[in-house]
Design a protein around this motif. Structure first.
Motif, PDB file in Angstrom:
ATOM      1  N   ASP A  12       0.841  -1.205   0.000  1.00  0.00           N
ATOM      2  CA  ASP A  12       0.000   0.000   0.000  1.00  0.00           C
ATOM      3  C   ASP A  12       0.875   1.253   0.000  1.00  0.00           C
ATOM      4  O   ASP A  12       1.037   1.934   1.005  1.00  0.00           O
ATOM      5  CB  ASP A  12      -0.917  -0.015   1.227  1.00  0.00           C
ATOM      6  N   ASN A  13       1.396   1.543  -1.179  1.00  0.00           N
ATOM      7  CA  ASN A  13       2.337   2.649  -1.359  1.00  0.00           C
ATOM      8  C   ASN A  13       1.854   4.005  -0.871  1.00  0.00           C
ATOM      9  O   ASN A  13       2.572   4.737  -0.188  1.00  0.00           O
ATOM     10  CB  ASN A  13       2.644   2.778  -2.857  1.00  0.00           C
ATOM     11  N   ASP A  14       0.605   4.358  -1.229  1.00  0.00           N
ATOM     12  CA  ASP A  14       0.090   5.674  -0.851  1.00  0.00           C
ATOM     13  C   ASP A  14      -0.631   5.631   0.503  1.00  0.00           C
ATOM     14  O   ASP A  14      -1.188   6.624   0.940  1.00  0.00           O
ATOM     15  CB  ASP A  14      -0.833   6.229  -1.933  1.00  0.00           C
TER      16      ASP A  14
ATOM     17  N   ILE B  99      -5.170  -1.673  -1.573  1.00  0.00           N
ATOM     18  CA  ILE B  99      -4.167  -1.955  -2.603  1.00  0.00           C
ATOM     19  C   ILE B  99      -4.830  -1.839  -3.961  1.00  0.00           C
ATOM     20  O   ILE B  99      -5.836  -2.496  -4.234  1.00  0.00           O
ATOM     21  CB  ILE B  99      -3.562  -3.362  -2.420  1.00  0.00           C
TER      22      ILE B  99
ATOM     23  N   ASN C 271      -2.403  -0.623  -9.639  1.00  0.00           N
ATOM     24  CA  ASN C 271      -1.093  -0.004  -9.886  1.00  0.00           C
ATOM     25  C   ASN C 271      -0.082  -0.402  -8.835  1.00  0.00           C
ATOM     26  O   ASN C 271       1.086  -0.677  -9.142  1.00  0.00           O
ATOM     27  CB  ASN C 271      -1.212   1.524  -9.912  1.00  0.00           C
ATOM     28  N   GLU C 272      -0.522  -0.441  -7.593  1.00  0.00           N
ATOM     29  CA  GLU C 272       0.382  -0.819  -6.507  1.00  0.00           C
ATOM     30  C   GLU C 272       0.823  -2.273  -6.655  1.00  0.00           C
ATOM     31  O   GLU C 272       1.962  -2.614  -6.348  1.00  0.00           O
ATOM     32  CB  GLU C 272      -0.278  -0.552  -5.152  1.00  0.00           C
TER      33      GLU C 272
ATOM     34  N   SER D 182       4.984  -3.710  -7.601  1.00  0.00           N
ATOM     35  CA  SER D 182       5.761  -4.673  -6.822  1.00  0.00           C
ATOM     36  C   SER D 182       5.469  -6.097  -7.275  1.00  0.00           C
ATOM     37  O   SER D 182       4.758  -6.833  -6.601  1.00  0.00           O
ATOM     38  CB  SER D 182       5.431  -4.544  -5.331  1.00  0.00           C
TER      39      SER D 182
ATOM     40  N   SER E 101      -9.771  -1.450  -6.106  1.00  0.00           N
ATOM     41  CA  SER E 101      -8.713  -1.754  -5.145  1.00  0.00           C
ATOM     42  C   SER E 101      -9.271  -2.653  -4.046  1.00  0.00           C
ATOM     43  O   SER E 101     -10.480  -2.815  -3.911  1.00  0.00           O
ATOM     44  CB  SER E 101      -8.119  -0.468  -4.566  1.00  0.00           C
TER      45      SER E 101
END
Ligand SMILES: [Ca+2]
Length: 76
Positions: free
Chosen positions: A15-17, A22, A25-26, A30, A59
């Motif tokens: 969960d980048n942002d 998720i 794009n996330e 990865s 998501s």
């Protein structure tokens, strides 16, 4: 197999942002971690996982992911 704690930490890393979900794009950002998600959920592609279990915005939340892993009998 993963414990809930391991799953949570995997989720947080993906969960980048850090919006608590998720996104596709996330998952694409990865590939290594996405492969682990695939193994734990038994669903081979991120698109399929999100199409089947994700929200309308495409998501997946931790609770939803946990359910899918549980369903695949991979939650210890
Ligand atoms: Ca996110």
């Amino acid at each position: 197999m993963a414990t809930e704690q391991e799953l949570q930490s995997l989720f947080n890393t993906l969960d980048n942002d850090q919006d608590g979900k998720i996104s596709i794009n996330e998952l694409f950002l990865s590939p290594g971690l996405s492969a682990i998600i695939s193994a734990e959920t038994g669903i081979s592609s991120p698109q399929e996982l999100l199409a089947m279990y994700g929200d309308k915005d495409g998501s997946i939340s931790f609770e939803e992911l946990k359910k899918v892993v549980k369903k695949a009998s991979n939650l210890t």
